[in-house]
Motif scaffolding. Sequence first.
Motif, PDB file in Angstrom:
ATOM      1  N   PRO A 156       0.958  -1.306   0.157  1.00 29.55           N
ATOM      2  CA  PRO A 156      -0.040   0.048  -0.100  1.00 29.55           C
ATOM      3  C   PRO A 156       0.962   1.238   0.103  1.00 29.55           C
ATOM      4  O   PRO A 156       0.565   2.277  -0.837  1.00 29.55           O
ATOM      5  CB  PRO A 156      -1.149  -0.064   1.375  1.00 29.55           C
ATOM      6  N   PHE A 157       1.886   1.113   0.650  1.00 30.12           N
ATOM      7  CA  PHE A 157       2.861   2.414   0.847  1.00 30.12           C
ATOM      8  C   PHE A 157       3.765   2.668  -0.570  1.00 30.12           C
ATOM      9  O   PHE A 157       3.824   3.751  -0.931  1.00 30.12           O
ATOM     10  CB  PHE A 157       3.717   2.221   1.986  1.00 30.12           C
ATOM     11  N   LEU A 175      -8.850   2.552   8.451  1.00 24.51           N
ATOM     12  CA  LEU A 175      -7.677   2.324   7.817  1.00 24.51           C
ATOM     13  C   LEU A 175      -6.814   3.218   7.080  1.00 24.51           C
ATOM     14  O   LEU A 175      -5.750   3.292   7.039  1.00 24.51           O
ATOM     15  CB  LEU A 175      -7.930   1.031   6.754  1.00 24.51           C
ATOM     16  N   THR A 176      -7.544   4.409   6.401  1.00 21.74           N
ATOM     17  CA  THR A 176      -6.785   5.214   5.873  1.00 21.74           C
ATOM     18  C   THR A 176      -5.947   6.158   6.686  1.00 21.74           C
ATOM     19  O   THR A 176      -5.008   6.461   6.714  1.00 21.74           O
ATOM     20  CB  THR A 176      -7.881   6.196   5.024  1.00 21.74           C
ATOM     21  N   PHE A 208      -2.944   4.294   7.871  1.00 25.13           N
ATOM     22  CA  PHE A 208      -1.867   4.180   6.843  1.00 25.13           C
ATOM     23  C   PHE A 208      -1.228   5.544   6.674  1.00 25.13           C
ATOM     24  O   PHE A 208      -0.032   5.667   6.460  1.00 25.13           O
ATOM     25  CB  PHE A 208      -2.631   3.822   5.569  1.00 25.13           C
ATOM     26  N   ASN A 209      -1.933   6.581   7.013  1.00 25.40           N
ATOM     27  CA  ASN A 209      -1.469   8.066   6.797  1.00 25.40           C
ATOM     28  C   ASN A 209      -0.322   8.168   7.959  1.00 25.40           C
ATOM     29  O   ASN A 209       0.511   8.648   7.924  1.00 25.40           O
ATOM     30  CB  ASN A 209      -2.467   8.884   6.772  1.00 25.40           C
ATOM     31  N   TRP A 244       2.727   6.080   7.219  1.00 32.09           N
ATOM     32  CA  TRP A 244       3.155   6.843   6.292  1.00 32.09           C
ATOM     33  C   TRP A 244       4.203   7.965   6.720  1.00 32.09           C
ATOM     34  O   TRP A 244       5.058   8.370   6.366  1.00 32.09           O
ATOM     35  CB  TRP A 244       2.353   7.204   5.201  1.00 32.09           C
ATOM     36  N   PHE A 289      -2.720   9.115   1.397  1.00 34.13           N
ATOM     37  CA  PHE A 289      -3.808   8.160   1.616  1.00 34.13           C
ATOM     38  C   PHE A 289      -5.073   8.987   1.903  1.00 34.13           C
ATOM     39  O   PHE A 289      -5.430   9.820   2.511  1.00 34.13           O
ATOM     40  CB  PHE A 289      -3.866   7.186   2.691  1.00 34.13           C
TER      41      PHE A 289
END
Length: 126
Positions: free
Chosen positions: A38-39, A68-69, A72-73, A76, A119
């Motif tokens: 994903p990254f 989830l976003t 992920f952010n 990241w 994201f």
Amino acid sequence: MTMSLLGNIIWLIFGGFMTGLGYIIGGLGTCLTIIGIPFGLAAINLGIATFTPFGKKIVTSPRADSTLTFIFNVIWLIFFGWGIAFFHLIWGLILAITIVGLPFAKQHFKLMVLALMPFGRDLVRP
């Protein structure tokens, strides 16, 4: 549209191509691990967006509010985003010193925001 095209051509010649290519190569390297896919895809999308930033704006996608976003952010931001955004900030400040560099500085500041938390955000033509 003509100014965006001219700006994008100048951008590509004076560093935009190498920056976008760096994002894409880094993204492909990150995709080598299953956890990094994903990254890596986010980095590849940033690379594609970096090739032609003039005439585009950042839009928030409908999935931007998901948990989830957010996760992920945050991941990241900790591992990749702060470093990438820092370099966009430095280049933006350097380019903002001259009047000729102001439009390019603006693009770096735009990309800095996108690089911090990619994201749920996209760079699209309005």
